[in-house]
Design a protein around this motif. Structure first.
Motif, PDB file in Angstrom:
ATOM      1  N   GLY A   1       0.808  -1.215   0.000  1.00 16.53           N
ATOM      2  CA  GLY A   1       0.000   0.000   0.000  1.00 16.53           C
ATOM      3  C   GLY A   1       0.829   1.247   0.000  1.00 16.53           C
ATOM      4  O   GLY A   1       0.350   2.314   0.359  1.00 16.53           O
ATOM      5  N   GLY A   2       2.084   1.161  -0.405  1.00 14.34           N
ATOM      6  CA  GLY A   2       2.982   2.304  -0.338  1.00 14.34           C
ATOM      7  C   GLY A   2       2.923   3.161  -1.564  1.00 14.34           C
ATOM      8  O   GLY A   2       2.359   2.800  -2.574  1.00 14.34           O
ATOM      9  N   GLY A   3       3.554   4.319  -1.489  1.00 14.46           N
ATOM     10  CA  GLY A   3       3.663   5.219  -2.626  1.00 14.46           C
ATOM     11  C   GLY A   3       5.079   5.265  -3.104  1.00 14.46           C
ATOM     12  O   GLY A   3       5.925   4.479  -2.697  1.00 14.46           O
ATOM     13  N   ARG A   4       5.361   6.207  -3.967  1.00 18.37           N
ATOM     14  CA  ARG A   4       6.709   6.354  -4.495  1.00 18.37           C
ATOM     15  C   ARG A   4       7.585   7.059  -3.464  1.00 18.37           C
ATOM     16  O   ARG A   4       7.109   7.718  -2.554  1.00 18.37           O
ATOM     17  N   ARG A   5       8.892   6.900  -3.639  1.00 14.99           N
ATOM     18  CA  ARG A   5       9.831   7.539  -2.740  1.00 14.99           C
ATOM     19  C   ARG A   5       9.706   9.049  -2.832  1.00 14.99           C
ATOM     20  O   ARG A   5       9.353   9.607  -3.861  1.00 14.99           O
ATOM     21  N   GLY A   6      10.059   9.715  -1.769  1.00  9.50           N
ATOM     22  CA  GLY A   6      10.064  11.167  -1.806  1.00  9.50           C
ATOM     23  C   GLY A   6      10.390  11.721  -0.445  1.00  9.50           C
ATOM     24  O   GLY A   6      10.130  11.107   0.584  1.00  9.50           O
ATOM     25  N   GLY A   7      10.961  12.906  -0.425  1.00  9.29           N
ATOM     26  CA  GLY A   7      11.369  13.483   0.840  1.00  9.29           C
ATOM     27  C   GLY A   7      10.324  14.387   1.440  1.00  9.29           C
ATOM     28  O   GLY A   7      10.549  14.964   2.495  1.00  9.29           O
TER      29      GLY A   7
ATOM     30  N   GLY B   1       6.090  13.353  10.483  1.00  9.67           N
ATOM     31  CA  GLY B   1       6.922  14.538  10.563  1.00  9.67           C
ATOM     32  C   GLY B   1       6.843  15.421   9.338  1.00  9.67           C
ATOM     33  O   GLY B   1       7.775  16.169   9.038  1.00  9.67           O
ATOM     34  N   GLY B   2       5.748  15.307   8.600  1.00 11.10           N
ATOM     35  CA  GLY B   2       5.566  16.136   7.409  1.00 11.10           C
ATOM     36  C   GLY B   2       6.048  15.505   6.125  1.00 11.10           C
ATOM     37  O   GLY B   2       5.900  16.083   5.045  1.00 11.10           O
ATOM     38  N   ALA B   3       6.615  14.299   6.197  1.00 12.30           N
ATOM     39  CA  ALA B   3       7.141  13.652   4.992  1.00 12.30           C
ATOM     40  C   ALA B   3       6.046  13.061   4.123  1.00 12.30           C
ATOM     41  O   ALA B   3       6.230  12.857   2.921  1.00 12.30           O
ATOM     42  N   GLY B   4       4.903  12.758   4.730  1.00 12.02           N
ATOM     43  CA  GLY B   4       3.827  12.143   3.961  1.00 12.02           C
ATOM     44  C   GLY B   4       3.983  10.643   3.818  1.00 12.02           C
ATOM     45  O   GLY B   4       3.086   9.966   3.317  1.00 12.02           O
ATOM     46  N   GLN B   5       5.132  10.123   4.262  1.00 14.71           N
ATOM     47  CA  GLN B   5       5.410   8.700   4.162  1.00 14.71           C
ATOM     48  C   GLN B   5       6.097   8.222   5.434  1.00 14.71           C
ATOM     49  O   GLN B   5       6.768   8.992   6.114  1.00 14.71           O
ATOM     50  N   VAL B   6       5.905   6.950   5.716  1.00 16.79           N
ATOM     51  CA  VAL B   6       6.603   6.328   6.835  1.00 16.79           C
ATOM     52  C   VAL B   6       7.371   5.129   6.303  1.00 16.79           C
ATOM     53  O   VAL B   6       6.991   4.537   5.299  1.00 16.79           O
TER      54      VAL B   6
ATOM     55  N   GLN C   1       9.059   2.138   2.087  1.00 19.64           N
ATOM     56  CA  GLN C   1       8.297   3.348   2.383  1.00 19.64           C
ATOM     57  C   GLN C   1       6.854   3.159   1.964  1.00 19.64           C
ATOM     58  O   GLN C   1       6.576   2.546   0.937  1.00 19.64           O
ATOM     59  N   GLN C   2       5.932   3.689   2.764  1.00 27.04           N
ATOM     60  CA  GLN C   2       4.532   3.653   2.381  1.00 27.04           C
ATOM     61  C   GLN C   2       3.853   4.939   2.834  1.00 27.04           C
ATOM     62  O   GLN C   2       4.388   5.686   3.652  1.00 27.04           O
ATOM     63  N   THR C   3       2.675   5.183   2.254  1.00 30.44           N
ATOM     64  CA  THR C   3       1.941   6.401   2.585  1.00 30.44           C
ATOM     65  C   THR C   3       1.589   6.426   4.066  1.00 30.44           C
ATOM     66  O   THR C   3       1.175   5.419   4.636  1.00 30.44           O
ATOM     67  N   CYS C   4       1.768   7.578   4.648  1.00 33.06           N
ATOM     68  CA  CYS C   4       1.475   7.742   6.079  1.00 33.06           C
ATOM     69  C   CYS C   4      -0.013   7.486   6.324  1.00 33.06           C
ATOM     70  O   CYS C   4      -0.870   8.138   5.701  1.00 33.06           O
ATOM     71  N   PRO C   5      -0.352   6.573   7.226  1.00 39.15           N
ATOM     72  CA  PRO C   5      -1.767   6.268   7.463  1.00 39.15           C
ATOM     73  C   PRO C   5      -2.511   7.392   8.186  1.00 39.15           C
ATOM     74  O   PRO C   5      -3.737   7.460   8.128  1.00 39.15           O
ATOM     75  N   ALA C   6      -1.789   8.271   8.869  1.00 42.62           N
ATOM     76  CA  ALA C   6      -2.435   9.335   9.642  1.00 42.62           C
ATOM     77  C   ALA C   6      -2.880  10.494   8.762  1.00 42.62           C
ATOM     78  O   ALA C   6      -3.990  11.019   8.911  1.00 42.62           O
TER      79      ALA C   6
ATOM     80  N   GLY D   1       1.160  15.008   4.614  1.00 40.28           N
ATOM     81  CA  GLY D   1       2.221  15.586   5.442  1.00 40.28           C
ATOM     82  C   GLY D   1       1.700  16.519   6.501  1.00 40.28           C
ATOM     83  O   GLY D   1       2.454  17.001   7.354  1.00 40.28           O
ATOM     84  N   THR D   2       0.390  16.817   6.453  1.00 36.53           N
ATOM     85  CA  THR D   2      -0.230  17.708   7.439  1.00 36.53           C
ATOM     86  C   THR D   2      -1.572  17.129   7.857  1.00 36.53           C
ATOM     87  O   THR D   2      -2.177  16.324   7.139  1.00 36.53           O
TER      88      THR D   2
END
Length: 379
Positions: A105-111, A169-174, A184-189, A194-195
């Motif tokens: 269920g993850g997304g693409r890499r990114g900072g 922490g605003g990255a949008g991914q964990v 890496q995957q999309t932040c569930p929160a 990222g916000t």
């Protein structure tokens, strides 16, 4: 040295689907990645991995793949090296996240926060034949998702702002640890934003987008046909988190015409003519999309005969030359005749019979064929 075929490198046929291409690359990436072949002194594994990566970068992209299929390696050359770029700095975990992240269920890499492109939309535009042939500019009403004007797309109540997500922490991914893989995957929160929003906008309820019907002007080029599509770039749904809007695809539906049938650049129609005109010959007025023309009907014309009028068809979006008009005559049988008219026809028929088969060669020939058919059956 000649470049190897990308399909050959990945071990898939040219007809392979995007999913088959991805599966093949997964297998090769797992097998040849340098992080798993550190004892490979001659560098063969790294070379094979780079080849697979290079092939996948082209074939996973629909536009690049189409260019490669048509022009080969020349169609996808970019930059001084001539081939799609590859950086050896990517670690195994990064590659795994790119290609395998969707499994978890993850997304693409990114900072930073993920941005999402808006969805493409479809719209069916009904046209009559005349407008399809001549071209037109049509206004359409399209219901879509647009950026909320009250909160400028942020989703937060006016005067407030979204706050940095405490989970990512605003990255949008964990980052998740799967054995020796780091994925890496999309932040569930925050769902990749990222916000998070503590006080949502009352208009869009925190979504940042609202549903609205937009009026768009569509320029229909001359010569379009049923099933043609017009792409309006950026006129689809608004993206999320600052992402670009999708596209709108207008599919054209050309309605049936009362007189003409269209086949590409050619038109066809049926022209009723009287029994007398078919027998004696004459001229009939024939409609075209450019006006009326005169069709000369020779004496003795049979019902079903097709006349070809060159250049009286239409143009297409791909060819400015006009096609032809094919007019099929249909001899009408007189109806609602008076007693006098019927008596004249009976006399006329009797006169025809005295001439034998020279007046009705098709009918006599057909009767002979029927007779031979039944003779064979009874033998």
């Amino acid at each position: 040295m000649a470049n190897r075929d990308f399909y050959e490198i990945l071990g898939v046929p040219k007809s392979a689907s995007a999913e088959e291409i991805k599966k093949s690359y997964r297998r090769l990436a797992m097998k040849f990645h340098p992080d798993r072949n550190k004892e490979d002194g001659d560098g063969k594994s790294e070379k094979k991995f780079k080849e697979a990566k290079e092939a996948y970068e082209v074939l996973k992209d629909a536009d690049k793949r189409a260019s490669y299929d048509r022009f080969g390696h020349e169609g996808v050359r970019s930059g001084p090296g001539g081939q799609p770029g590859f950086s050896g700095a990517e670690g195994f975990g990064d590659i795994f996240g790119d290609v395998f992240g969707d499994i978890f269920g993850g997304g693409r890499r990114g900072g930073g926060p993920q941005v999402f492109r808006g969805a493409d939309l479809g719209y069916e535009l009904q046209l009559d034949l005349e407008k399809a042939v001549a071209g037109d500019t049509v206004e359409i009403d399209v219901p879509t998702q647009v950026s909320c004007g009250t909160c400028d797309g942020s989703g937060a109540k006016k005067g407030t702002s979204p706050v940095t997500c405490s989970t990512c922490g605003g990255a949008g991914q964990v980052r998740m640890q799967q054995g020796f893989f780091s994925v890496q995957q999309t932040c569930p929160a925050c769902k990749g934003a990222g916000t998070t929003i503590s006080d949502p906008c009352g208009e869009c309820h925190g979504r940042g987008r609202i549903r609205k019907t937009r009026t768009l002007s569509v320029k229909v080029p001359a010569g379009v046909d049923d099933g043609d599509r017009i792409r309006l770039s950026g006129e689809g749904e608004a993206g999320r988190n600052g992402g670009p809007s999708g596209d709108l695809y207008v599919e054209l539906r050309v309605g049936k015409h009362k007189i003409f049938e269209r086949d590409g650049a050619n038109l066809a129609c049926e022209v009723p003519i009287s029994f007398v005109t078919a027998t004696l010959g004459g001229e009939v007025e024939l409609p075209t999309l450019d006006g009326h023309v005169s069709l000369k009907v020779p004496a003795g014309t049979q019902s079903g005969k097709i006349f070809r009028l060159r250049g009286k068809g239409v143009t297409t979006v791909r060819d400015s030359r006009k096609g032809d008009l094919f007019a099929q005559v249909a001899v009408e049988t007189p109806v609602n005749l008076t007693k006098e008219q019927l008596e004249l026809l009976e006399k006329f028929d009797a006169a025809l019979r005295t001439g034998g088969d020279k007046h009705s060669p098709r009918a006599d020939g057909w009767l002979d064929t029927v007779k031979r058919f039944f003779d064979r059956i009874t033998e």
